[in-house]
Design an enzyme around this catalytic site. Structure first.
Site, PDB file in Angstrom:
ATOM      1  N   GLU A 109       7.182  -1.066   1.806  1.00 21.69           N
ATOM      2  CA  GLU A 109       8.364  -0.925   0.962  1.00 21.69           C
ATOM      3  C   GLU A 109       8.247   0.280   0.040  1.00 21.69           C
ATOM      4  OE1 GLU A 109      10.151  -5.390   0.526  1.00 21.69           O
ATOM      5  OE2 GLU A 109       8.240  -5.025  -0.485  1.00 21.69           O
ATOM      6  N   GLU A 129       6.298 -10.336   5.775  1.00 28.60           N
ATOM      7  CA  GLU A 129       6.593 -11.382   4.791  1.00 28.60           C
ATOM      8  C   GLU A 129       7.013 -12.711   5.409  1.00 28.60           C
ATOM      9  OE1 GLU A 129       6.731  -7.708   2.231  1.00 28.60           O
ATOM     10  OE2 GLU A 129       7.113  -8.243   4.316  1.00 28.60           O
TER      11      GLU A 129
END
Length: 240
Positions: A109, A129
């Site tokens: 990210e 995730e």
């Protein structure tokens, strides 16, 4: 600032290094805040024009420190710049990610919040995730579909499977592919090329490129005009 984030100026290029080898550069709140302060320095200093962020010890980052999160609920946030110290509010000036090894979860990210990505040919990037019952909430679920074709982005997001840098280069997310171990040198060379350009022109170009994604298609030039006019007026005033 934490010693797990180190910054050095190489001419007009600020190199920000993640250095927490015992956790494979897993990001803590202190690290996120340190990254943010270095990016504040980038934006505020007239001597700095571009940043390069990378991870030492052969990998970019394994993501957020899950052990700390599970133990204390700590999230790797900066109050102003957000996840990883740049995901919510990246710097006005360009930032380039140099990726060796792997960039996973929050590490990826942070890469997605950068303007350019240079990755080693053997690097691996991903958002795992969902495999941990979590959500890529540091910008991954929002930015990845903007940086990749939708089908490729959704497959990565929904399966949590990582992707090789060479494939991401084919898809256009990685701008330059480096030989193993040479991502940082290639990224610094690219940063120096950008730093040689007019800094105000580069900053405005970056702003228009990013902000215009939210402008109505029929009004793109109308929304650009006041920014461009102000820039040109300032140029004329400075030259007179």
């Amino acid at each position: 600032m934490t010693s797990a984030v180190v910054a050095e100026a190489r001419g007009a290029v600020l190199v920000v290094s993640l250095d927490r080898p015992e956790s494979r550069n897993a990001i803590t709140a202190d690290m996120a805040q340190a990254v943010a302060r270095h990016l504040d320095r980038l934006d505020e200093s007239p001597d700095l024009r571009v940043a390069v962020i990378h991870g030492r010890n052969g990998y970019f980052s394994s993501g957020m420190d899950l052990k700390r999160f599970e133990r204390t609920g700590e999230r790797p946030l900066d109050p102003q710049r957000g996840s990883g110290g740049l995901a919510w509010v990246p710097p006005r000036k360009p930032i380039i990610a140099a990726v060796d090894g792997y960039a996973l979860g929050l590490g990826f990210e942070m890469v997605l919040a950068c303007d350019l990505v240079v990755a080693a040919s053997d690097a691996v990037l991903g958002l795992p995730e969902v495999k941990h019952g979590l959500v890529a909430g540091g910008g991954g679920a929002m930015r990845l579909p903007r940086r990749l074709p939708r089908a490729a982005a959704m497959e990565m997001l929904l399966t949590g499977r990582p992707c090789a840098a060479a494939r991401l280069h084919e898809l256009g997310l990685v701008s330059q592919l480096a030989a193993p171990g040479e991502a940082l040198d290639m990224a610094v060379a690219l940063a120096a090329e950008v730093a040689a350009m007019d800094v105000d022109a580069v900053v405005l170009t970056k702003a228009i490129a990013l902000e215009s994604r939210e402008w109505p298609e029929s009004e793109l030039f109308a929304w650009q005009e006041p920014r461009l006019s102000a820039f040109l007026d300032a140029r004329r005033s400075a030259g007179s």
